[in-house]
Design a protein around this motif. Structure first.
Motif, PDB file in Angstrom:
ATOM      1  N   MET B 532      -9.428  13.497  52.177  1.00  0.00           N
ATOM      2  CA  MET B 532     -10.316  12.352  52.135  1.00  0.00           C
ATOM      3  C   MET B 532      -9.575  11.070  52.488  1.00  0.00           C
ATOM      4  O   MET B 532     -10.060  10.250  53.267  1.00  0.00           O
ATOM      5  N   ILE B 533      -8.381  10.943  51.923  1.00  0.00           N
ATOM      6  CA  ILE B 533      -7.625   9.723  52.199  1.00  0.00           C
ATOM      7  C   ILE B 533      -7.222   9.671  53.669  1.00  0.00           C
ATOM      8  O   ILE B 533      -7.295   8.631  54.313  1.00  0.00           O
ATOM      9  N   ARG B 536     -10.096   8.649  55.741  1.00  0.00           N
ATOM     10  CA  ARG B 536     -10.409   7.231  55.641  1.00  0.00           C
ATOM     11  C   ARG B 536      -9.636   6.444  56.697  1.00  0.00           C
ATOM     12  O   ARG B 536     -10.138   5.516  57.293  1.00  0.00           O
ATOM     13  N   TYR B 537      -8.408   6.850  56.934  1.00  0.00           N
ATOM     14  CA  TYR B 537      -7.619   6.125  57.915  1.00  0.00           C
ATOM     15  C   TYR B 537      -8.183   6.272  59.314  1.00  0.00           C
ATOM     16  O   TYR B 537      -8.173   5.351  60.101  1.00  0.00           O
ATOM     17  N   CYS B 540     -12.146   4.743  59.798  1.00  0.00           N
ATOM     18  CA  CYS B 540     -12.289   3.309  59.977  1.00  0.00           C
ATOM     19  C   CYS B 540     -10.924   2.665  59.913  1.00  0.00           C
ATOM     20  O   CYS B 540     -10.044   3.091  59.202  1.00  0.00           O
ATOM     21  N   ASN B 541     -10.828   1.652  60.618  1.00  0.00           N
ATOM     22  CA  ASN B 541      -9.555   0.975  60.755  1.00  0.00           C
ATOM     23  C   ASN B 541      -9.393   0.000  59.600  1.00  0.00           C
ATOM     24  O   ASN B 541     -10.062  -1.001  59.511  1.00  0.00           O
ATOM     25  N   ILE B 542      -8.514   0.310  58.722  1.00  0.00           N
ATOM     26  CA  ILE B 542      -8.418  -0.545  57.557  1.00  0.00           C
ATOM     27  C   ILE B 542      -7.008  -1.076  57.385  1.00  0.00           C
ATOM     28  O   ILE B 542      -6.071  -0.573  57.966  1.00  0.00           O
ATOM     29  N   SER B 543      -6.910  -2.057  56.579  1.00  0.00           N
ATOM     30  CA  SER B 543      -5.597  -2.644  56.383  1.00  0.00           C
ATOM     31  C   SER B 543      -5.201  -2.604  54.912  1.00  0.00           C
ATOM     32  O   SER B 543      -4.409  -3.385  54.445  1.00  0.00           O
ATOM     33  N   SER B 544      -5.792  -1.673  54.203  1.00  0.00           N
ATOM     34  CA  SER B 544      -5.437  -1.584  52.788  1.00  0.00           C
ATOM     35  C   SER B 544      -5.623  -0.154  52.327  1.00  0.00           C
ATOM     36  O   SER B 544      -6.461   0.576  52.838  1.00  0.00           O
ATOM     37  N   LEU B 545      -4.826   0.228  51.371  1.00  0.00           N
ATOM     38  CA  LEU B 545      -4.927   1.586  50.860  1.00  0.00           C
ATOM     39  C   LEU B 545      -6.132   1.708  49.941  1.00  0.00           C
ATOM     40  O   LEU B 545      -6.240   0.952  48.981  1.00  0.00           O
ATOM     41  N   PRO B 546      -7.013   2.623  50.210  1.00  0.00           N
ATOM     42  CA  PRO B 546      -8.125   2.800  49.286  1.00  0.00           C
ATOM     43  C   PRO B 546      -7.680   3.622  48.084  1.00  0.00           C
ATOM     44  O   PRO B 546      -6.845   4.506  48.209  1.00  0.00           O
TER      45      PRO B 546
END
Lengths: 354, 606
Positions: B532-533, B536-537, B540-546
């Motif tokens: 899942m983690i 997530r990367y 979607c392009n994210i700049s923080s660890l969910p």
């Protein structure tokens, strides 16, 4: 890109909720070296957003250029070496990670990483700001040992690195750590604030919002801004233009839990308990945290429950929630709660209806 | 002596006995003939001994003769300390050997089984060799049920030689070093066995080892199969034996000892079963010996007591017989032990006869109070079955007693029909954690449908046990003792909780005991979390660890709605569908693991 990420405020000035805190933070880092920080508050209140905006404030846009890594560490723990694998997110100036992912070996992670960061200290172009920032998520889920080792390393390497800790409940962080940090409480946004944010997004996306629609989403999302925006986007995908009475889709796992609650209310027997166990397993497989399962289950049960039982049921839920933290296998405790509830409820039914 | 320590009773007492039959205790290779016969003053001793026990010596079988020979040897070693005048047995002698059955009547084994073996052997010996295509008999049974004794007695009865394969003693390292410096090459014991079987297959038994008796019949006995470690060695043993079964001309008896109660994780029992099956399919016949009945054991014990002139009460014999669990060798040794201290026997029989009948019965199986009795081992499943079925006495005898501690009605339970739970745990070598998991998985099946309160108290105790078991995982892990105490306390709470809580057990019927599903759940949960983690990367392009929990509760449902699934590198379905396929995967993995484990184990035997 999800709206949650798209409309996440990038700088401290853009922040829509907690503006006062944002301004204070800005003052803090522009004037002087910042201390260790501890952000705490409920989920979806904006802790992460503030932290990221803060990093940008300190390091400029370079803080946004991050890369995701699966790092391996070999930790020498006396007689044996421990292999650890952890996902980190790092830029030139900061490293973010969730040490509690390493399970009970989290203490090694904390020590090792800080040590490593302290070793290669970055030098700024201006020769100033020679520190790195380490962002640690879910500090409240760290084991006691890890928190102790964190406390020690915090002091030892405070010259070369700053810690930003992030957690939901500060009560699960040891006193020692809390006193070494500047504690910043981030409240959940009020419903009005949530509505404001939703309307802002709606305007940016050129959406026609029926009056009261944003308020309904805000109400449903239980003061969780992230959730409100996610639901908002889901509604948009589901149906547009919006109708005033449009159903806001609930989360699937919440539906599933309410299903479990209905099962429990319908029949109280060991056989049913066994079925419930199977359903709880499904939730756990999908990584829904057991605390949330228990909390939600209690919530659903209370909705359907006679007032005179509520107190007792809540008591037992709290009791087994505590047990769950002490214990290792959550299912044992969730199941004990369900069994207790069934037993109480069955007794109640017999007493009332004979 | 060479590297083989085979003890050979050579034919030194042929002349003075002149009996038609004689036993080779061990199969010996001509080159390694080691003989102590020259030092054996059997001719000098013989008359005295047979004189002192003349009544027996008439019917002395070949088995006994060996014993006598050994006795002689002992006497030589002991410097003639044994006075010939003692009427009773000297205690140096084990009763097990002394009272080895000498006739078919003395055998404690069931008549039918004996008859079966006897007819089989007679048929093979009397009719021409080529009449039968199977010349191998497998005798199975647990230890001490008289497998060897039966064959020995039958052989002497029908006048056949027994030629035994005895596994050579293991070579120890120093010996090996010494040998190799002396130029003797090492051969593995399995090799030796293979060579032996090969020879027997091709040439029959070597007649030169039986001088002067070429016309009598021979039975080959393989008592001790070589120990095999690892799959490969076992396969060699199997093929070697199957070949023997297919082609041998000599009637052969193979003993296979059952390890019914052994630990299920041990491969030996499984392999032995496999071996039996493949031998049977190759044409061997099989006779399974059951544990000896208590009555038969008692009869034998009484006979021995009579002959030894010890006065042992019937009750006492009864106890020994029951405690032996069908192992007659054990029973006889126990008897000898208890006869060593006559005063103790007296005490015990007194104290036993005093209390009420039920109490005495409870004592019977209590291995702690008796100086003898086999410590039974239980399999994990056997122990679990005991806990889950929760068998209790029909009425509470102890409750009538005034002295007992009184508890409230709702807390009192009928006495258990089993040992203390802790003892059972100990016998089953149960680890606390798996025991708790197994109980948790299965206990609900054993509750009656109405008993919701029971279900609560059971689950509540299991939850307590979990807390106990979890608390050592941090600091205490370094202190072994504290950990052990917590472990056993946790196991005890789990087990007793299950026993106590289940106050209305459902009527007993057959339940399969399932493997804890929890183990799979934990595995797939952690795997899903990683997945899942990762997703997530990419999604979607994210700049923080969910955080994982946020991911699971908030992002993934939304991502599912938004149809992000298609874009993920690896789709996986949420909730219901996901688990089944994973389970399969895990099962497959489990099997693979096992196989790889086995192949890892394959070490060339040394």
């Amino acid at each position: 890109m999800l709206w949650v990420d798209k409309y996440r405020p990038k700088t401290l000035d853009q922040v829509m909720v907690h503006q006062e805190i944002a301004q204070n933070l800005k003052k803090l880092v522009t004037e002087q070296d910042c201390p260790h920080l501890l952000f705490y508050g409920p989920s979806g209140a904006g802790k992460k957003t503030l932290i990221m905006a803060l990093l940008r404030q300190i390091f400029g846009t370079s803080a946004e250029k991050v890369k995701v890594e699966n790092r391996n560490w070999k930790v020498d723990a006396g007689s044996r070496t421990i292999d650890l694998e952890l996902t980190t997110l790092s830029s030139n100036n900061h490293v973010e990670l969730t040490p509690s992912d390493a399970g009970f070996q989290d203490r090694y992670v904390v020590q090792e990483i800080i040590k490593e960061m302290a070793k290669n200290r970055p030098i700024d172009t201006k020769g100033k700001k020679g520190y790195k920032v380490l962002v640690l998520n879910e500090v409240d889920k760290l084991s006691r040992e890890a928190q102790h080792s964190l406390r020690r390393t915090m002091e030892k390497y405070s010259a070369s690195c700053r810690l930003i800790l992030c957690c939901n409940s500060s009560s699960k962080v040891t006193e020692a750590i809390r006193s070494r940090c500047l504690n910043i409480r981030i409240n959940a946004p009020s419903e009005e604030e949530t509505v404001k944010v939703l309307e802002f997004i709606g305007k940016k996306e050129n959406l026609q919002l029926p009056p009261g629609f944003a308020a309904r989403i805000a109400e449903k999302s239980n003061r969780n801004l992230r959730r409100a925006i996610l639901s908002f986007e889901t509604c948009r995908v589901q149906q547009y233009p919006f109708e005033n009475n449009q159903a806001i889709p609930p989360m699937d796992w919440e539906e599933y839990i309410s299903e479990i609650a209905t099962d429990i209310m319908k029949e109280q027997s060991p056989k049913r308990l066994f079925q419930v166990r199977g359903k709880v397993y499904e939730l756990l497989i999908n990584c829904i945290p057991p605390e949330i399962v228990l909390k939600r289950l209690l919530h659903e049960l209370l909705k359907k429950l006679d007032a005179e039982l509520k107190h007792e049921v809540c008591h037992w839920a709290a009791y087994y929630e505590h047990r769950m933290h002490l214990g290792q296998k959550a299912i044992f405790h969730i199941e004990a709660f369900v069994a207790k509830f069934m037993s109480i409820y069955k007794g109640f039914l017999i007493a009332t209806f004979g | 002596m060479g590297k083989k320590n085979t003890v050979v009773i050579s034919s030194s007492d042929d002349e003075d006995c002149g009996r038609p039959s004689r036993v080779k205790r061990s199969y010996e290779k001509p080159k390694s003939r080691s003989s102590f016969a020259s030092t054996n003053p059997s001719r000098a001793k013989k008359p005295r001994i047979s004189g002192s026990r003349s009544c027996v010596s008439k019917s002395l079988s070949n088995v006994d003769e060996i014993r006598l020979a050994f006795e002689d040897f002992n006497e030589v070693l002991n410097g003639f300390k044994v006075s010939s005048g003692s009427g009773k047995s000297n205690l140096k002698e084990l009763w097990v050997d002394k009272y080895k059955p000498r006739s078919l009547q003395e055998l404690a084994v069931h008549k039918k089984k004996v008859e079966e073996v006897k007819t089989w052997l007679e048929e093979r010996l009397k009719t021409p060799k080529d009449r039968f295509n199977n010349c191998v008999l497998i005798i199975t049974g647990q230890a001490g049920v008289g497998k060897s004794a039966t064959v020995h007695v039958i052989a002497s009865h029908i006048g056949a030689h027994l030629c035994e394969w005895n596994t050579p003693t293991p070579t120890i390292w120093q010996e090996h070093v010494h040998n190799s410096s002396a130029g003797i090459n090492y051969t593995s014991k399995l090799d030796e066995f293979e060579n032996f079987v090969e020879r027997v297959r091709k040439y029959g038994l070597i007649w030169s080892s039986f001088p002067g008796e070429r016309n009598s019949s021979i039975i080959l006995v393989i008592d001790d199969l070589p120990v095999t470690t690892g799959r490969m060695a076992f396969e060699r043993l199997k093929t070697c034996l199957v070949l023997l079964v297919r082609s041998t001309q000599v009637p052969t008896v193979i003993f296979v000892t059952d390890y019914g109660n052994e630990d299920s994780s041990d491969n030996t029992a499984r392999w032995l079963e496999e071996l039996q099956l493949s031998l049977q399919s190759a044409g061997a016949s099989k006779v399974a010996f059951n544990p000896i009945t208590t009555n038969a054991v008692k009869k034998t014990l009484t006979r021995i007591c009579r002959e030894e002139q010890y006065n042992v009460t019937a009750e006492h014999i009864d106890q020994i017989a029951k405690a032996s669990g069908g192992d007659i060798r054990h029973a006889i040794t126990s008897l000898q032990l208890s006869c060593l201290k006559p005063e103790q026997v007296l005490n015990m029989s007194l104290s036993d006869s005093a209390p009420s009948h039920t109490k005495e019965e409870a004592n019977l199986y209590d291995g702690f109070s008796l100086p003898y009795g086999r410590d039974e081992t239980l399999t994990l499943f056997h122990a679990l079955g005991k806990f889950l079925h929760n068998k209790r006495e029909a009425e509470n005898v102890a409750a009538l007693d005034q002295e007992t501690f009184h508890v409230q009605e709702k807390f009192s339970r009928l006495p258990l029909k089993m040992d203390a739970p802790e003892k059972i745990l100990c016998q089953a070598h149960g680890q606390a954690r798996p025991i708790a998991d197994f109980l948790h998985e299965n206990v609900l099946d054993f509750l009656s449908d109405e008993a919701m309160d029971d279900a609560w108290s059971v689950t509540s105790y299991l939850s307590d046990a979990d807390v106990l078991l979890a608390s050592f995982r941090g600091m205490l892990a370094r202190h072994n003792e504290a950990e052990n105490i917590l472990q056993s306390a946790g196991a005890s709470v789990a087990v007793r909780g299950v026993l106590f809580g289940n106050s209305h057990p459902s009527p007993s019927r057959w339940h399969a005991i399932r493997k804890p599903k929890l183990w799979q759940i934990e595995q797939s949960s952690s795997r899903n979390q990683k997945e899942m983690i990762r997703r997530r990367y990419y999604a979607c392009n994210i700049s923080s660890l969910p955080e994982a929990s946020v991911m699971a509760t908030e992002y993934s449902p939304v991502l599912k709605w938004l149809g992000y699934r298609a874009s993920c590198p690896k789709t996986h379905d949420l909730l219901m569908q996901g688990t089944d396929t994973q389970d399969e995967n895990y099962e497959k993995m489990g099997i693979d693991d096992q196989e790889s484990e086995i192949s890892d184990d394959e070490i060339e035997d040394w």
